[in-house]
Design an enzyme around this catalytic site. Structure first.
Site, PDB file in Angstrom:
ATOM      1  N   THR A  83       2.444   0.653  -5.241  1.00  0.00           N
ATOM      2  CA  THR A  83       1.778  -0.502  -4.814  1.00  0.00           C
ATOM      3  C   THR A  83       1.948  -1.768  -5.564  1.00  0.00           C
ATOM      4  O   THR A  83       2.172  -2.854  -5.179  1.00  0.00           O
ATOM      5  CB  THR A  83       0.135  -0.155  -4.407  1.00  0.00           C
ATOM      6  OG1 THR A  83       0.076   0.912  -3.685  1.00  0.00           O
ATOM      7  CG2 THR A  83      -0.612  -1.455  -4.166  1.00  0.00           C
ATOM      8  N   GLY A  97      -1.713   5.018  -3.797  1.00  0.00           N
ATOM      9  CA  GLY A  97      -2.478   3.971  -4.185  1.00  0.00           C
ATOM     10  C   GLY A  97      -2.421   3.368  -5.429  1.00  0.00           C
ATOM     11  O   GLY A  97      -3.106   2.625  -6.116  1.00  0.00           O
ATOM     12  N   ALA A 144       0.850  -1.137   0.044  1.00  0.00           N
ATOM     13  CA  ALA A 144       0.023   0.026   0.031  1.00  0.00           C
ATOM     14  C   ALA A 144       0.800   1.338   0.188  1.00  0.00           C
ATOM     15  O   ALA A 144       1.583   1.604   1.019  1.00  0.00           O
ATOM     16  CB  ALA A 144      -0.824   0.207   1.241  1.00  0.00           C
ATOM     17  N   CYS A 145       0.933   1.996  -1.139  1.00  0.00           N
ATOM     18  CA  CYS A 145       1.684   3.289  -1.144  1.00  0.00           C
ATOM     19  C   CYS A 145       0.705   4.655  -0.855  1.00  0.00           C
ATOM     20  O   CYS A 145      -0.595   4.482  -0.719  1.00  0.00           O
ATOM     21  CB  CYS A 145       2.252   3.347  -2.407  1.00  0.00           C
ATOM     22  SG  CYS A 145       1.372   3.808  -3.827  1.00  0.00           S
ATOM     23  N   THR A 146       1.364   5.565  -0.856  1.00  0.00           N
ATOM     24  CA  THR A 146       0.458   6.815  -0.448  1.00  0.00           C
ATOM     25  C   THR A 146      -0.808   7.262  -1.533  1.00  0.00           C
ATOM     26  O   THR A 146      -1.901   7.378  -1.116  1.00  0.00           O
ATOM     27  CB  THR A 146       1.417   8.093  -0.347  1.00  0.00           C
ATOM     28  OG1 THR A 146       2.594   7.646   0.416  1.00  0.00           O
ATOM     29  CG2 THR A 146       0.558   9.189   0.266  1.00  0.00           C
TER      30      THR A 146
END
Length: 468
Positions: A24, A20, A16-18
């Site tokens: 990710t 999304g 999960a990245c900032t």
């Protein structure tokens, strides 16, 4: 633990990245590819902008030898991981760049001893969580704003819609922008304190963004970040207080939100609002009164942060700064940052498809096509596939090119009122629109020129380009 001893083991992961988006799914692919090479069973859950996919079940977690969290934000349903100690925690950027090392060190990283996250990392993760949640809010509002700008015209700092329909659309966009600060505060608090922190932080986020008290002080973005953290830790502590089981049932929905507001509101109104108001005004005056030299240095800093980790924590720090400035009516840093976000993928697209075609494999040229389209929307992550294969040369090139463009952008007075970048955001550029395009392509061609001189000719089938 050697590769051989871990062969046929099972790894499960959550990515999960900032934003999304790119980080990710690139991290997911890297983890799956490395697991396949080693003969490991693998399942990866993604929590992206489109929602949660490939959810890890309780049985998946129980049967896993290693649980890998490749995340930049607080994940949904994190409670299910609490019983497990064999958890590796890394950022999505680490998962992309250091996948082999993470797998090599799986035994040490997933030791039975629980390793607590430092307060600094927890706060930065909360900021990323808040940013990840308000990005869709301001992007949608920004697109509406761009439509109004393209159909109307700007007089000074005032936007004049062409008719009543676009005036109403503009009002919707303004209401959307006003949600940014409460959403930021709420999800920063949620990242630290959980669901019980959401309601008081939403309310305090609205409070700090509107005039209150005898002097009608508002502190906006800065106040939201500070009280998101304070409320998160207060609620986290409050939940450890032992109470009667009957009272415990109403703690999250009644007692915790009410008591939190009773504590935090006076602290803000009668205490912190005044120094925060002074700080915000000083920041605004400093930004507005910058000399050309100082503006150039600020532009270089924005460019470096935008390019350095290609949409990672450095970029998100720049996002927070530029949005805080924009919330106070200073639009230059935001305009330059939005331009800079598009430059790394655009430069690599120009390099791989036009300037240095012979130095790229067929696969890399396909990356170049993707990078070009991502650059149109200011998605810096389009540069990641190139940086993963040749980190030293690519990172140097994109940082230099983007820093030069950032410097030029600040000198040329680029302003943007929208919180997304690339050429699709051109409608939101209210000052220096022509320079926005020119400086963007200057930065991109600098990247292409550096790579043309530094990059070695490619050989089809190469997996890793020598980065020494």
């Amino acid at each position: 633990m050697s590769k051989e001893s871990l062969k046929n083991k099972k790894i499960v992961a959550i990515c999960a990245c900032t934003a999304g988006m790119a980080h990710t799914y690139i991290a997911k692919q890297k983890i799956e590819n490395e697991a396949k090479k080693r003969g490991w069973d693998c399942k990866v859950e993604t929590q992206g902008a489109a929602g949660i996919d490939n959810v890890l079940t309780e049985q998946d977690l129980k049967s896993a030898d290693v649980i890998l969290l490749a995340t930049d934000i607080s994940i949904d349903n994190a409670e299910r991981l609490e019983p497990f100690k064999n958890v590796i925690k890394v950022s999505t950027g680490e998962a992309v760049k250091n996948t082999v090392n993470i797998f090599n060190n799986a035994e040490a990283l997933s030791s039975k001893k629980e390793v607590k996250e430092s307060i600094g990392k927890e706060i930065f993760r909360s900021l990323n969580t808040g940013i990840s949640k308000f990005l869709p809010v301001i992007i949608a509002s920004g697109i509406l704003f761009s439509i109004v700008l393209m159909t109307g015209h700007v007089t000074g700092d005032t936007i004049l819609p062409s008719n009543q329909f676009f005036a109403d659309l503009q009002q919707v966009a303004f209401y959307g922008f006003s949600m940014m600060v409460p959403v930021l505060a709420a999800y920063m608090a949620y990242s630290i304190g959980g669901n019980a922190a959401l309601a008081p932080a939403f309310i305090m986020g609205y409070v700090v963004n509107n005039p209150i008290g005898a002097n009608h002080v508002s502190t906006g973005f800065i106040g939201a970040m500070i009280f998101g953290v304070l409320i998160g830790y207060f609620v986290k502590w409050f939940k450890t207080v032992k109470v009667h089981p009957v009272i415990a049932s109403v703690m999250p929905v009644m007692i915790i939100p009410t008591v939190t507001l009773l504590v935090m509101a006076p602290i803000y109104i009668y205490g912190l609002s005044y120094p925060l108001d002074w700080f915000v005004k000083a920041m605004v005056e400093t930004l507005k009164g910058m000399s050309e030299v100082n503006a150039a240095f600020l532009g270089i800093g924005i460019g470096v942060l935008a390019a350095l980790d290609m949409g990672g924590p450095c970029s998100k720090a720049a996002t927070a700064f530029t949005l805080a400035a924009m919330a106070e009516g200073v639009y230059g840093p935001n305009g330059v940052f939005r331009m800079c976000c598009a430059i790394p993928p655009l430069g690599l697209a120009i390099s791989s498809l036009i300037v240095s075609r012979s130095k790229y494999t067929k696969e890399e040229k396909e990356f170049g096509i993707t990078a070009f389209f991502l650059s149109l929307a200011g998605i810096t992550e389009g540069a990641i596939p190139f940086a993963a294969k040749d980190p030293k040369r690519v990172i140097i090139a994109i940082v230099v090119g983007t820093a030069v463009a950032g410097m030029l952008g600040m000198i040329n007075g680029i302003d943007s009122l929208v919180a997304f970048g690339g050429l699709v955001a051109l409608g939101g550029v209210t000052k220096g629109a022509l320079w926005y395009v020119i400086d963007m392509f200057i930065g991109a061609f600098i990247i292409a020129a550096i790579l043309n001189f530094s990059r070695k000719p490619a050989v089809e089938g190469d997996v890793i380009v020598d980065a020494d």
